[in-house]
Design an enzyme around this catalytic site. Structure first.
Site, PDB file in Angstrom:
ATOM      1  N   GLU A 153      -9.953   1.612 -32.033  1.00 49.14           N
ATOM      2  CA  GLU A 153      -8.651   1.771 -31.353  1.00 49.14           C
ATOM      3  C   GLU A 153      -7.624   2.434 -32.266  1.00 49.14           C
ATOM      4  O   GLU A 153      -6.786   3.216 -31.800  1.00 49.14           O
ATOM      5  CB  GLU A 153      -8.125   0.411 -30.859  1.00 49.14           C
ATOM      6  CG  GLU A 153      -9.041  -0.328 -29.897  1.00 49.14           C
ATOM      7  CD  GLU A 153      -9.487   0.499 -28.705  1.00 49.14           C
ATOM      8  OE1 GLU A 153      -8.745   1.403 -28.274  1.00 49.14           O
ATOM      9  OE2 GLU A 153     -10.623   0.262 -28.226  1.00 49.14           O
TER      10      GLU A 153
ATOM     11  N   LYS B 232      -0.255   4.294   4.775  1.00 50.41           N
ATOM     12  CA  LYS B 232      -0.624   4.784   6.110  1.00 50.41           C
ATOM     13  C   LYS B 232      -0.542   3.652   7.150  1.00 50.41           C
ATOM     14  O   LYS B 232       0.059   3.820   8.208  1.00 50.41           O
ATOM     15  CB  LYS B 232      -2.038   5.398   6.085  1.00 50.41           C
ATOM     16  CG  LYS B 232      -2.119   6.633   5.178  1.00 50.41           C
ATOM     17  CD  LYS B 232      -3.459   7.303   5.238  1.00 50.41           C
ATOM     18  CE  LYS B 232      -4.553   6.594   4.477  1.00 50.41           C
ATOM     19  NZ  LYS B 232      -4.311   6.442   3.023  1.00 50.41           N
TER      20      LYS B 232
HETATM   21  P1  ATP Z   1      -5.856   2.436   2.902  1.00 45.08           P
HETATM   22  O1  ATP Z   1      -6.123   3.908   3.031  1.00 45.08           O
HETATM   23  O2  ATP Z   1      -6.556   1.809   1.736  1.00 45.08           O
HETATM   24  O3  ATP Z   1      -6.034   1.677   4.175  1.00 45.08           O
HETATM   25  P2  ATP Z   1      -3.018   2.655   3.282  1.00 45.08           P
HETATM   26  O4  ATP Z   1      -2.615   4.050   2.982  1.00 45.08           O
HETATM   27  O5  ATP Z   1      -3.152   2.265   4.718  1.00 45.08           O
HETATM   28  O6  ATP Z   1      -4.308   2.281   2.459  1.00 45.08           O
HETATM   29  P3  ATP Z   1      -1.138   0.519   3.181  1.00 45.08           P
HETATM   30  O7  ATP Z   1      -2.112  -0.555   3.568  1.00 45.08           O
HETATM   31  O8  ATP Z   1      -0.197   0.974   4.218  1.00 45.08           O
HETATM   32  O9  ATP Z   1      -1.938   1.739   2.565  1.00 45.08           O
HETATM   33  O10 ATP Z   1      -0.318   0.100   1.903  1.00 45.08           O
HETATM   34  C1  ATP Z   1      -0.658  -1.045   1.127  1.00 45.08           C
HETATM   35  C2  ATP Z   1       0.595  -1.743   0.686  1.00 45.08           C
HETATM   36  O11 ATP Z   1       1.274  -0.913  -0.285  1.00 45.08           O
HETATM   37  C3  ATP Z   1       1.616  -1.927   1.795  1.00 45.08           C
HETATM   38  O12 ATP Z   1       1.395  -3.101   2.524  1.00 45.08           O
HETATM   39  C4  ATP Z   1       2.907  -2.016   1.004  1.00 45.08           C
HETATM   40  O13 ATP Z   1       3.064  -3.300   0.440  1.00 45.08           O
HETATM   41  C5  ATP Z   1       2.666  -1.039  -0.153  1.00 45.08           C
HETATM   42  N1  ATP Z   1       3.225   0.301   0.148  1.00 45.08           N
HETATM   43  C6  ATP Z   1       2.531   1.462   0.215  1.00 45.08           C
HETATM   44  N2  ATP Z   1       3.348   2.498   0.448  1.00 45.08           N
HETATM   45  C7  ATP Z   1       4.582   1.985   0.562  1.00 45.08           C
HETATM   46  C8  ATP Z   1       5.871   2.546   0.822  1.00 45.08           C
HETATM   47  N3  ATP Z   1       6.035   3.865   1.007  1.00 45.08           N
HETATM   48  N4  ATP Z   1       6.930   1.700   0.868  1.00 45.08           N
HETATM   49  C9  ATP Z   1       6.782   0.376   0.673  1.00 45.08           C
HETATM   50  N5  ATP Z   1       5.602  -0.209   0.422  1.00 45.08           N
HETATM   51  C10 ATP Z   1       4.511   0.568   0.358  1.00 45.08           C
END
Ligand code: ATP
Length: 466
Positions: free
Chosen positions: A302, A88
């Protein structure tokens, strides 16, 4: 002692730390409160439909006149909702990067203040700044911290903060060129006023990645790394069902660290396997404090899981280990080789049997009950309760039982759950009794070697059959 089948749920609730973040770093930093990210949609793997939807907003911001001429209003707010670690923040940062906007990245909880009016004042200051620097993207992560449903006992300070956010959004003129992106894991918690048209009227669900997206995410996070030609990201994507983007980025980074540690010039399959295991099961304990008797108990525990898992055959075993990791004294690593979203009643009963097999094995061999089955029993209880209350798989009928009705039916639910678990336990004991020789062989091998692969398990059992 742990079974790591279904571990993804646990990982989703509590994301592991991510070290390999893509380019959200503070490049071209003009002011402490905002950045100008260089992130683009190319850095966001998969999620094509979502990017398409956001592209319209990007186009609005890039060519506002085109839309103004048509009398179209620029959207004010977009709400991303879904589990943590699914990209996100990354997407919001990509919208800012694509539109060369100032990116204000804040968290809802930053506005939760003790004194009435302070949070509201900070919201006002944020929007003032964003207006000055427009085009701007204001990203409010965990927006539920300030945007939760209001009720009669609501906290005055929080209400004022939310009101101020609504006022600011309502005050956008058609020339504002500011988009507010909110993110939450719980859409259902948000106040109706926030979701009304003209505020956060676009809701975009960002869910856990499917196999295709996992493959794309792994490609993004390995593209600048020296990967051995034999590494097949397709297989890795299959093994990581239930993992989110943050986990996958973490696996790619951990694999690179393992390669450095071994002075290897490339990252091999073995490094990825180790990284996967580390992300799932935690750090391997180098100073195991298991006394010999405990080691014997863990070996049988296990071995019981592994043998019953092989006998009921619902999910292939990747590895069995009695080397302590994290809080687990031993574990059976089961990684599904395909995305599964539907389970039959028989399959759920098999899962329960696999989980109970550690306890059953200990009882059969040592005639005791130990504390080692705590984690397994918790999972068993969850599955049995879900079967009864959510999936209509018990004698209580084809119905879902919500929390309100659970109070009235507690005794009956308990009775049903006991009956499911006791029957499974009896059958598990029976399975192990019928295969007691295999149980001894697998357990002895584990005791001697501490780990065992799926192939080793199969060859040991087969040898016995010949
Ligand atoms: P939260 O709800 O915990 O804030 P979020 O949904 O905002 O999480 P991000 O912080 O955007 O998640 O994602 C964390 C990391 O995961 C990103 O910085 C990236 O490295 C990786 N990531 C997540 N989704 C993708 C994607 N679709 N493509 C590439 N990298 C991704």
């Amino acid at each position: 002692m742990k079974m790591f089948d279904n571990l993804f749920k646990k990982l989703n609730n509590k994301p592991v730390p991510v070290f390999a973040q893509t380019k959200i770093e503070k490049e071209t930093k003009d002011d402490s409160s905002y950045t100008k990210p260089k992130t683009t949609f190319n850095d966001v793997a998969g999620l094509e439909e979502i990017k398409e939807e956001l592209f319209e907003i990007v186009d609005f911001m890039r060519f506002p006149d085109k839309y103004k001429k048509m009398g179209a209003k620029i959207p004010k707010g977009v709400l991303f909702y879904g589990p943590p670690g699914t990209g996100k923040t990354l997407l919001a940062s990509a919208v800012a990067g694509e539109t060369n906007s100032a990116f204000f990245n804040v968290t809802g909880s930053e506005f939760v203040e003790k004194y009435v009016g302070v949070g509201a004042k900070r919201v006002r200051a944020l929007f003032d700044r964003a207006r000055k620097e427009a085009p701007s993207i204001i990203f409010i992560d965990e927006i539920d911290a300030i945007g939760a449903k209001r009720h009669s006992e609501s906290n005055n300070e929080k209400d004022q903060t939310l009101n101020q956010l609504l006022v600011e959004m309502d005050g956008f003129t058609k020339d504002s060129n500011i988009i507010v992106i909110g993110a939450t894991n719980r859409l259902d918690l948000l106040d109706e006023a926030l979701l009304r048209p003209g505020r956060f009227d676009r809701h975009v669900h960002i869910g856990s990645p499917n196999y295709h997206t996992r493959h794309e995410i792994l490609k993004v996070h390995t593209k600048d790394k020296p990967i051995d030609k034999k590494v097949d990201l397709n297989i890795l994507a299959k093994k990581t069902h239930g993992f989110n983007g943050a986990h996958l980025a973490n696996i790619a980074n951990e694999a690179a660290i393992f390669a450095v540690r071994e002075n290897s010039s490339v990252i091999t399959e073995n490094h990825f396997d180790k990284a996967l295991e580390r992300v799932i099961a935690g750090l391997e304990s180098k100073t195991s404090t298991l006394i010999e008797k405990e080691k014997r108990i863990v070996s049988y525990h296990e071995a019981g899981h592994a043998l019953v898992s092989d006998l009921v055959g619902i999910c292939p075993i990747q590895k069995i280990s009695i080397v302590p990791r994290g809080q687990a004294l031993g574990y059976v690593l089961q990684l599904p080789d395909e995305d599964r979203y539907i389970y039959t009643k028989d399959e759920l009963l098999s899962k329960i049997k696999i989980l109970l097999a550690g306890k059953a094995s200990e009882e059969l061999i040592f005639n005791h009950k130990s504390t080692g089955a705590k984690d397994d029993l918790k999972k068993v209880t969850d599955i049995a309760n879900q079967m009864i209350c959510e999936y209509g798989m018990s004698d209580l009928g084809f119905m879902t039982i919500d929390n309100k009705n659970k109070t009235f039916l507690t005794e009956k639910i308990q009775k049903e759950a006991n009956s499911i678990v006791e029957n499974c336990y009896k059958e598990t004991l029976e399975l192990l009794r019928e295969n007691i020789n295999d149980l001894h062989i697998v357990s002895n091998h584990l005791f001697e070697n501490e780990t065992m692969t799926h192939e080793e398990l199969k060859s040991l059992i087969r040898k016995e059959m010949c």
